[in-house]
Design a protein around this motif. Structure first.
Motif, short mmCIF file in Angstrom:
data_model
loop_
_atom_site.label_atom_id
_atom_site.label_comp_id
_atom_site.label_asym_id
_atom_site.label_seq_id
_atom_site.Cartn_x
_atom_site.Cartn_y
_atom_site.Cartn_z
N UNK A 184 1.59 -10.85 38.69
CA UNK A 184 0.62 -10.75 37.60
C UNK A 184 1.38 -10.53 36.30
N UNK A 185 1.19 -11.42 35.35
CA UNK A 185 1.79 -11.27 34.02
C UNK A 185 0.74 -10.66 33.12
N UNK A 186 1.01 -9.45 32.65
CA UNK A 186 0.08 -8.75 31.76
C UNK A 186 0.63 -8.79 30.35
N UNK A 187 -0.23 -9.10 29.40
CA UNK A 187 0.19 -9.13 28.01
C UNK A 187 -0.85 -8.52 27.10
N UNK A 188 -0.37 -7.91 26.03
CA UNK A 188 -1.30 -7.35 25.04
C UNK A 188 -2.16 -8.44 24.41
N UNK A 189 -1.57 -9.58 24.16
CA UNK A 189 -2.29 -10.69 23.52
C UNK A 189 -2.75 -10.28 22.12
N UNK A 190 -1.94 -9.51 21.43
CA UNK A 190 -2.28 -9.06 20.08
C UNK A 190 -1.52 -9.86 19.04
N UNK A 191 -0.20 -9.99 19.19
CA UNK A 191 0.59 -10.74 18.20
C UNK A 191 0.05 -12.14 18.00
N UNK A 192 -0.37 -12.76 19.07
CA UNK A 192 -0.87 -14.13 19.01
C UNK A 192 -2.14 -14.22 18.18
N UNK A 193 -2.84 -13.11 18.06
CA UNK A 193 -4.11 -13.07 17.33
C UNK A 193 -3.93 -12.72 15.86
N UNK A 194 -2.86 -11.98 15.53
CA UNK A 194 -2.72 -11.46 14.16
C UNK A 194 -1.54 -12.05 13.39
N UNK A 195 -0.63 -12.71 14.06
CA UNK A 195 0.56 -13.24 13.40
C UNK A 195 0.57 -14.76 13.54
N UNK A 196 0.45 -15.44 12.40
CA UNK A 196 0.35 -16.90 12.41
C UNK A 196 1.58 -17.55 13.04
N UNK A 197 2.76 -17.04 12.74
CA UNK A 197 3.99 -17.61 13.29
C UNK A 197 4.01 -17.49 14.81
N UNK A 198 3.66 -16.32 15.32
CA UNK A 198 3.64 -16.11 16.77
C UNK A 198 2.58 -17.02 17.40
N UNK A 199 1.44 -17.14 16.75
CA UNK A 199 0.37 -18.01 17.28
C UNK A 199 0.83 -19.47 17.35
N UNK A 200 1.63 -19.89 16.38
CA UNK A 200 2.14 -21.27 16.40
C UNK A 200 3.15 -21.48 17.52
N UNK A 201 3.97 -20.48 17.77
CA UNK A 201 4.99 -20.58 18.82
C UNK A 201 4.36 -20.46 20.21
N UNK A 202 3.38 -19.56 20.34
CA UNK A 202 2.72 -19.30 21.62
C UNK A 202 1.22 -19.53 21.48
#
Length: 117
Positions: free
Chosen positions: A6-24
């Motif tokens: 099971x891979x658990x992630x906060x899934x927060x950076x992807x929601x608040x950081x445009x650069x991270x959202x573009x990469x992931x």
């Protein structure tokens, strides 16, 4: 033998950081899961902070051999009862791999018995 992971992630950076959202665009947890799925001996599921019980129900944990924990920004948002549930499963034999800044996560500090500061 299949390793139920099971891979658990906060899934927060992807929601608040445009650069991270573009990469992931599908989230870091899904990228990690995708890479693990390339090994036929690993069955992979994902869960995130935003799910009920953070996706870490008793049933899910009972069906997990190894938990991979990705956290960075929202360590304090993880419910204490969920931390205790995960810790109990680790003490019963479930493996855990804590990634990135997870040394500040509640679960890592609980398992280590230290504030890790």
């Amino acid at each position: 033998m299949t390793i139920r992971t099971l891979v658990w992630g906060e899934n927060v950076h992807e929601q608040v950081n445009k650069t991270v959202a573009e990469i992931y665009p599908e989230g870091m947890h899904n990228q990690i899961a995708k890479l693990l799925k390339s090994d036929g001996n690993i069955a992979v599921k994902t869960a995130t902070l935003q799910e009920p019980e953070h996706g870490l129900t008793d049933k899910v944990l009972d069906e997990t051999d190894v938990l991979i924990w990705w956290g960075h920004r929202a360590h304090g948002d993880v419910a204490d009862d969920v931390v205790e549930r995960v810790a109990k499963r680790v003490w019963e034999g479930m493996g855990i791999i804590v990634l990135h800044s997870g040394h500040f996560s509640k679960i890592f500090k609980r398992l280590m018995g230290s504030p890790c500061a």
